[in-house]
Design a protein around this motif. Sequence first.
Motif, PDB file in Angstrom:
ATOM      1  N   VAL A  79       0.858  -1.189   0.000  1.00 38.50           N
ATOM      2  CA  VAL A  79       0.000   0.000   0.000  1.00 38.50           C
ATOM      3  C   VAL A  79       0.891   1.235   0.000  1.00 38.50           C
ATOM      4  O   VAL A  79       1.787   1.364   0.833  1.00 38.50           O
ATOM      5  N   LEU A  80       0.673   2.130  -0.940  1.00 34.16           N
ATOM      6  CA  LEU A  80       1.488   3.329  -1.084  1.00 34.16           C
ATOM      7  C   LEU A  80       0.843   4.489  -0.330  1.00 34.16           C
ATOM      8  O   LEU A  80      -0.344   4.763  -0.504  1.00 34.16           O
ATOM      9  N   VAL A  81       1.623   5.164   0.517  1.00 34.84           N
ATOM     10  CA  VAL A  81       1.152   6.331   1.261  1.00 34.84           C
ATOM     11  C   VAL A  81       1.793   7.579   0.668  1.00 34.84           C
ATOM     12  O   VAL A  81       3.018   7.658   0.523  1.00 34.84           O
ATOM     13  N   LEU A  82       0.961   8.565   0.313  1.00 34.41           N
ATOM     14  CA  LEU A  82       1.414   9.780  -0.341  1.00 34.41           C
ATOM     15  C   LEU A  82       1.009  11.012   0.465  1.00 34.41           C
ATOM     16  O   LEU A  82       0.018  10.987   1.203  1.00 34.41           O
ATOM     17  N   ILE A  83       1.777  12.076   0.313  1.00 34.89           N
ATOM     18  CA  ILE A  83       1.386  13.400   0.801  1.00 34.89           C
ATOM     19  C   ILE A  83       1.338  14.312  -0.413  1.00 34.89           C
ATOM     20  O   ILE A  83       2.364  14.567  -1.061  1.00 34.89           O
ATOM     21  N   ASP A  84       0.146  14.754  -0.763  1.00 31.92           N
ATOM     22  CA  ASP A  84      -0.060  15.572  -1.971  1.00 31.92           C
ATOM     23  C   ASP A  84       0.575  14.926  -3.192  1.00 31.92           C
ATOM     24  O   ASP A  84       1.221  15.593  -4.016  1.00 31.92           O
ATOM     25  N   GLY A  85       0.421  13.619  -3.315  1.00 32.70           N
ATOM     26  CA  GLY A  85       0.888  12.896  -4.481  1.00 32.70           C
ATOM     27  C   GLY A  85       2.341  12.479  -4.461  1.00 32.70           C
ATOM     28  O   GLY A  85       2.811  11.815  -5.392  1.00 32.70           O
ATOM     29  N   LEU A  86       3.091  12.818  -3.399  1.00 35.22           N
ATOM     30  CA  LEU A  86       4.498  12.447  -3.286  1.00 35.22           C
ATOM     31  C   LEU A  86       4.666  11.414  -2.179  1.00 35.22           C
ATOM     32  O   LEU A  86       4.063  11.546  -1.104  1.00 35.22           O
ATOM     33  N   PRO A  87       5.494  10.363  -2.389  1.00 37.99           N
ATOM     34  CA  PRO A  87       5.564   9.259  -1.435  1.00 37.99           C
ATOM     35  C   PRO A  87       6.141   9.656  -0.082  1.00 37.99           C
ATOM     36  O   PRO A  87       7.053  10.475   0.011  1.00 37.99           O
ATOM     37  N   LEU A  88       5.591   9.049   0.981  1.00 36.37           N
ATOM     38  CA  LEU A  88       6.084   9.209   2.339  1.00 36.37           C
ATOM     39  C   LEU A  88       7.035   8.057   2.643  1.00 36.37           C
ATOM     40  O   LEU A  88       6.724   6.893   2.371  1.00 36.37           O
ATOM     41  N   ALA A  89       8.200   8.363   3.200  1.00 38.04           N
ATOM     42  CA  ALA A  89       9.215   7.344   3.445  1.00 38.04           C
ATOM     43  C   ALA A  89       8.712   6.299   4.435  1.00 38.04           C
ATOM     44  O   ALA A  89       8.071   6.616   5.439  1.00 38.04           O
ATOM     45  N   ALA A  90       9.019   5.039   4.123  1.00 40.97           N
ATOM     46  CA  ALA A  90       8.699   3.943   5.031  1.00 40.97           C
ATOM     47  C   ALA A  90       9.652   3.980   6.217  1.00 40.97           C
ATOM     48  O   ALA A  90      10.846   4.215   6.063  1.00 40.97           O
ATOM     49  N   SER A  91       9.121   3.741   7.414  1.00 42.29           N
ATOM     50  CA  SER A  91       9.932   3.889   8.623  1.00 42.29           C
ATOM     51  C   SER A  91      11.019   2.837   8.738  1.00 42.29           C
ATOM     52  O   SER A  91      12.010   3.034   9.415  1.00 42.29           O
ATOM     53  N   THR A  92      10.855   1.688   8.104  1.00 46.17           N
ATOM     54  CA  THR A  92      11.854   0.623   8.183  1.00 46.17           C
ATOM     55  C   THR A  92      12.316   0.225   6.789  1.00 46.17           C
ATOM     56  O   THR A  92      12.765  -0.890   6.588  1.00 46.17           O
ATOM     57  N   SER A  93      12.192   1.130   5.828  1.00 47.99           N
ATOM     58  CA  SER A  93      12.469   0.851   4.416  1.00 47.99           C
ATOM     59  C   SER A  93      11.567  -0.239   3.873  1.00 47.99           C
ATOM     60  O   SER A  93      11.857  -0.872   2.888  1.00 47.99           O
ATOM     61  N   SER A  94      10.439  -0.463   4.529  1.00 47.17           N
ATOM     62  CA  SER A  94       9.503  -1.457   4.027  1.00 47.17           C
ATOM     63  C   SER A  94       8.066  -1.030   4.231  1.00 47.17           C
ATOM     64  O   SER A  94       7.258  -1.157   3.338  1.00 47.17           O
ATOM     65  N   THR A  95       7.722  -0.495   5.402  1.00 42.13           N
ATOM     66  CA  THR A  95       6.336  -0.138   5.666  1.00 42.13           C
ATOM     67  C   THR A  95       6.258   1.213   6.352  1.00 42.13           C
ATOM     68  O   THR A  95       7.144   1.582   7.132  1.00 42.13           O
ATOM     69  N   VAL A  96       5.219   1.984   6.049  1.00 39.07           N
ATOM     70  CA  VAL A  96       5.034   3.296   6.659  1.00 39.07           C
ATOM     71  C   VAL A  96       4.400   3.131   8.036  1.00 39.07           C
ATOM     72  O   VAL A  96       3.402   2.433   8.199  1.00 39.07           O
ATOM     73  N   ASP A  97       5.004   3.774   9.042  1.00 40.78           N
ATOM     74  CA  ASP A  97       4.444   3.788  10.385  1.00 40.78           C
ATOM     75  C   ASP A  97       3.417   4.921  10.447  1.00 40.78           C
ATOM     76  O   ASP A  97       3.767   6.098  10.412  1.00 40.78           O
ATOM     77  N   LEU A  98       2.137   4.559  10.554  1.00 37.74           N
ATOM     78  CA  LEU A  98       1.056   5.544  10.529  1.00 37.74           C
ATOM     79  C   LEU A  98       1.033   6.422  11.774  1.00 37.74           C
ATOM     80  O   LEU A  98       0.396   7.472  11.781  1.00 37.74           O
ATOM     81  N   ASP A  99       1.706   5.986  12.832  1.00 38.99           N
ATOM     82  CA  ASP A  99       1.769   6.789  14.049  1.00 38.99           C
ATOM     83  C   ASP A  99       2.799   7.903  13.944  1.00 38.99           C
ATOM     84  O   ASP A  99       2.866   8.774  14.808  1.00 38.99           O
ATOM     85  N   GLN A 100       3.632   7.875  12.906  1.00 42.47           N
ATOM     86  CA  GLN A 100       4.712   8.851  12.776  1.00 42.47           C
ATOM     87  C   GLN A 100       4.348   9.975  11.821  1.00 42.47           C
ATOM     88  O   GLN A 100       5.207  10.515  11.126  1.00 42.47           O
TER      89      GLN A 100
END
Length: 642
Positions: A79-100
């Motif tokens: 699942v890709l997480v974006l901010i205004d269409g630009l990717p948000l870095a994954a917290s462990t180079s694999s998955t985005v931490d939604l709490d961060q």
Amino acid sequence: MATEESVKLNTIVVTATRSEKKLVDSPIRTEIVDEQELIRTNAITLKDALENIPGILLREIHGKSGYEISLQGLTSDQVLVLIDGLPLAASTSSTVDLDQYLVSGIDHIEVVKGAASAQYGSSAMGGVINIITKKVSDGFSASGQVDIGSYGKQNANGKSVSINNHHEKVQLEAKQGSFQGRLIADQFKSDGFAVNPDNYPLQGDIQKRQQYAVYGAWQPSDQFSIWADFNDYQEKDHQRSLVFISPSNREQAKVEDIERQRFSAGGQYKTANQIAFDIKAVHETYDTTSTQTTDGYLSALRNSNQENNHFSSQVSLPTWLKQNWQLGYDWHEEQLEQSNNGKFEMQGGKVSRDRHEFYLQNDAALTNKIDAVFGWRFQDDQDFGDHNAFKFSTKYRFYQENDLFADLRLSYGQGYRVPNLKERFYSFDHSHLGYIVIGNPNLKPESSDSYQLSLSLVKSELWNADFNLFWNDVKDLIQTDYDNAVVSNGITQYSYSNVAKAETKGFETSAQWNITPYFSVNGSYTYTEASDKTTGLDLTRRPKHIARLGSNYSVNDQLDVTLRARYQSQEYGDSANQYSSPNWFTLDSQLDYKISPYVSAFVGMDNIFNEQRDFTASFDYRPISGRYSYMGLRFNWNKKSS
């Protein structure tokens, strides 16, 4: 309430088609979390903001204190997480931490389920979450919030009546002529919580999170604009637990320092014949230092440095025969370096990869009743060569009379995910626990075929309902290969491998009914079957049943009452389907009272029935935190420019 729902249905969305379109007119099904929902549920992090979206599964990141997301049975890596269409870095180079990610400055969040690789490339095979930030209003405005909270008997200090959590945020913005800008500061602190505060372990970590953002834009005309945004996130997380080292339990502590710096910028230019050129880019660094001690002695010192660079450009052609063509080019680069006690954990030390992508899309009105989106993307990857993805979606308005209309949406998409640097090069050295997981540089990309069929019914501002069937067929699924494990010197060595095929299928249904202008109810139910096609067994951590129920009630012009209920059925915790986590139900409530046009007070309680996991059970994934009470104040002041 009816007015709020009307505004939501007419929200302009961009994620599904990469162009502005009303939510009700989008050929691709899109779900929205608006600003009003963030306020009504006192959402502080992105995890809080998403937890009431139909069918979304939130679960803890293994070995960390944060949360990841699952859509339609597909994992957070997909699942890709974006901010205004630009990717948000994954917290462990694999998955985005939604709490961060703290939610200050968000206008709304768009969720597209199913493969979207044709629009957004790798990691979008399971869907896309796009955070849309607010536009700056004319004049000058100031807003903010202060709130406090308590876990009662589980407060870390052991006092039931005391403040355990603190949250403060402030936002200043101004727009005058061609210039506009915004400043945001947001901070959340928690002393942690424990089932038994007298004991050493904490079930909830001690945390301090801070996020600062500076945004500026210049728009001298309707044809030209440029903007820039800087975001700095800092976190200090302190975990306390017991670890058994023969012959007794030892006190273990882990302190993690995290800093993410994100700089993005972009611009748009429209020619006289309405050809639009958009460019934007982001540079993001994510650095962590993790210190682990056992009985006060240093046992691990891990440093991780991650860098992500992304450039995106798009040309939108003027409408031609009711068609809107878009051409685009994306470039993405990522780097990862990690060490433990001075020893590199990445095979080869610092690792990196980049990719070039070209895409073509057409959003067309085929007839007065039929709209369609066609998308195609070509990716040239440094390590994996060429890859193509295709998507076709259509919407047919088969009924419309007065204020009632019905739409049928059909979507097919190809998805793919290139193995991340962690899966290919990282060594998870847990020798003290008897195992090591070693990255596999020979992994192949995952791929999928995604089918979505939905029916939408809208009755003006009174009610709306949505029914969706989905099927995702995944090939070359990447997971830890248990069958080919090797034992050396008593340590089991696992590796990643493309060892499985999987499918997820089911249906989702959601509805909202504005019973009166002051009272509305909403609900959703999702049924998911997720199975390993190789073994025929259910995939782990995928509950079959997820339900949501909520109500919004405006008692008068000053007082609002909000209720949100969530249900989740049992889920398997092991691949052999021998152990499962119990089902659970939670209920949250909040009361908002407008003291003046500028100030409002609120009080709320999450998890009213104190549903909480048994921390001694290995396969219990019910909520970590029990009952939580909070209260606070909000203010909002605006002076329009003359």
